[in-house]
Design an enzyme around this catalytic site. Sequence first.
Site, PDB file in Angstrom:
ATOM      1  N   ASP A  10     -40.986 -17.033 -64.346  1.00 29.16           N
ATOM      2  CA  ASP A  10     -39.761 -16.286 -64.144  1.00 29.16           C
ATOM      3  C   ASP A  10     -40.148 -14.892 -63.630  1.00 29.16           C
ATOM      4  O   ASP A  10     -41.059 -14.285 -64.180  1.00 29.16           O
ATOM      5  CB  ASP A  10     -39.025 -16.117 -65.446  1.00 29.16           C
ATOM      6  CG  ASP A  10     -38.611 -17.420 -66.108  1.00 29.16           C
ATOM      7  OD1 ASP A  10     -39.148 -18.488 -65.756  1.00 29.16           O
ATOM      8  OD2 ASP A  10     -37.765 -17.380 -67.003  1.00 29.16           O
ATOM      9  N   ASN A  69     -29.550 -19.027 -67.595  1.00 29.06           N
ATOM     10  CA  ASN A  69     -28.435 -18.641 -68.448  1.00 29.06           C
ATOM     11  C   ASN A  69     -27.993 -17.193 -68.280  1.00 29.06           C
ATOM     12  O   ASN A  69     -26.914 -16.823 -68.727  1.00 29.06           O
ATOM     13  CB  ASN A  69     -28.770 -18.924 -69.921  1.00 29.06           C
ATOM     14  CG  ASN A  69     -30.051 -18.256 -70.360  1.00 29.06           C
ATOM     15  OD1 ASN A  69     -31.078 -18.343 -69.687  1.00 29.06           O
ATOM     16  ND2 ASN A  69     -30.015 -17.610 -71.497  1.00 29.06           N
ATOM     17  N   HIS A  70     -28.768 -16.342 -67.602  1.00 27.27           N
ATOM     18  CA  HIS A  70     -28.362 -14.954 -67.377  1.00 27.27           C
ATOM     19  C   HIS A  70     -27.770 -14.732 -65.992  1.00 27.27           C
ATOM     20  O   HIS A  70     -27.551 -13.593 -65.581  1.00 27.27           O
ATOM     21  CB  HIS A  70     -29.533 -13.998 -67.585  1.00 27.27           C
ATOM     22  CG  HIS A  70     -30.049 -13.983 -68.991  1.00 27.27           C
ATOM     23  ND1 HIS A  70     -29.291 -13.571 -70.062  1.00 27.27           N
ATOM     24  CD2 HIS A  70     -31.244 -14.356 -69.497  1.00 27.27           C
ATOM     25  CE1 HIS A  70     -29.997 -13.691 -71.165  1.00 27.27           C
ATOM     26  NE2 HIS A  70     -31.183 -14.168 -70.857  1.00 27.27           N
ATOM     27  N   HIS A 152     -34.497 -24.855 -66.497  1.00 25.26           N
ATOM     28  CA  HIS A 152     -34.572 -23.566 -67.187  1.00 25.26           C
ATOM     29  C   HIS A 152     -34.110 -23.815 -68.621  1.00 25.26           C
ATOM     30  O   HIS A 152     -32.922 -24.059 -68.858  1.00 25.26           O
ATOM     31  CB  HIS A 152     -33.669 -22.564 -66.467  1.00 25.26           C
ATOM     32  CG  HIS A 152     -33.877 -21.163 -66.906  1.00 25.26           C
ATOM     33  ND1 HIS A 152     -34.946 -20.408 -66.480  1.00 25.26           N
ATOM     34  CD2 HIS A 152     -33.159 -20.370 -67.728  1.00 25.26           C
ATOM     35  CE1 HIS A 152     -34.874 -19.204 -67.023  1.00 25.26           C
ATOM     36  NE2 HIS A 152     -33.803 -19.159 -67.788  1.00 25.26           N
TER      37      HIS A 152
END
Length: 184
Positions: A10, A69-70, A152
């Site tokens: 990431d 998720n962000h 992810h």
Amino acid sequence: MPIKIIALGDIVGEVSVDYMLRSLPQLKKEYGADLIIANAENASRNNGIEATTAQKILDGGVDIITTGNHVWRHRNLHAMLDDSRRIIRPANYPGNTPGVGFTVTNIKGFRILIMNLLGVVYTEPLASPFETADKILSENKGRFDFALVDIHAEATSEKLALAYYLDRGGKSGTRQTAAVWGTH
């Protein structure tokens, strides 16, 4: 004819973005990369990814950005998610959310489906990444030569389970996935 792919993940924070952009030309040259995919869902300050950061990453040589998720943290990215097939959000979010969960790109005469999924163990109550992968692969059969998947997820076991599942052909039993990797 081999296709060489660099998958990065990431990318966290502005310092990492700058480092990656400085390093990418040499990596691409050294490995002869045909396709560069980067999970950049935390590339901006305070998590998430802003539109300006996403554009900087794409302009710097990354072909496809995957998220997680962000992805919803910075609203200025939403329009970019709708307008660009080069930034994909997890496919197992509801269909009415901005953007798409997969894209197809052509490299050396091959049609490559790139899919982004979000694990559900210890994260959000979304659609099953297994069922979502099956659905995308089934609905797009004949439109791609092979698929690549960024899962992810929090749980390594969920990432591995999806990789084993897709390696065995998923629900159809037909192998269509060339690589699965986990980010987060």
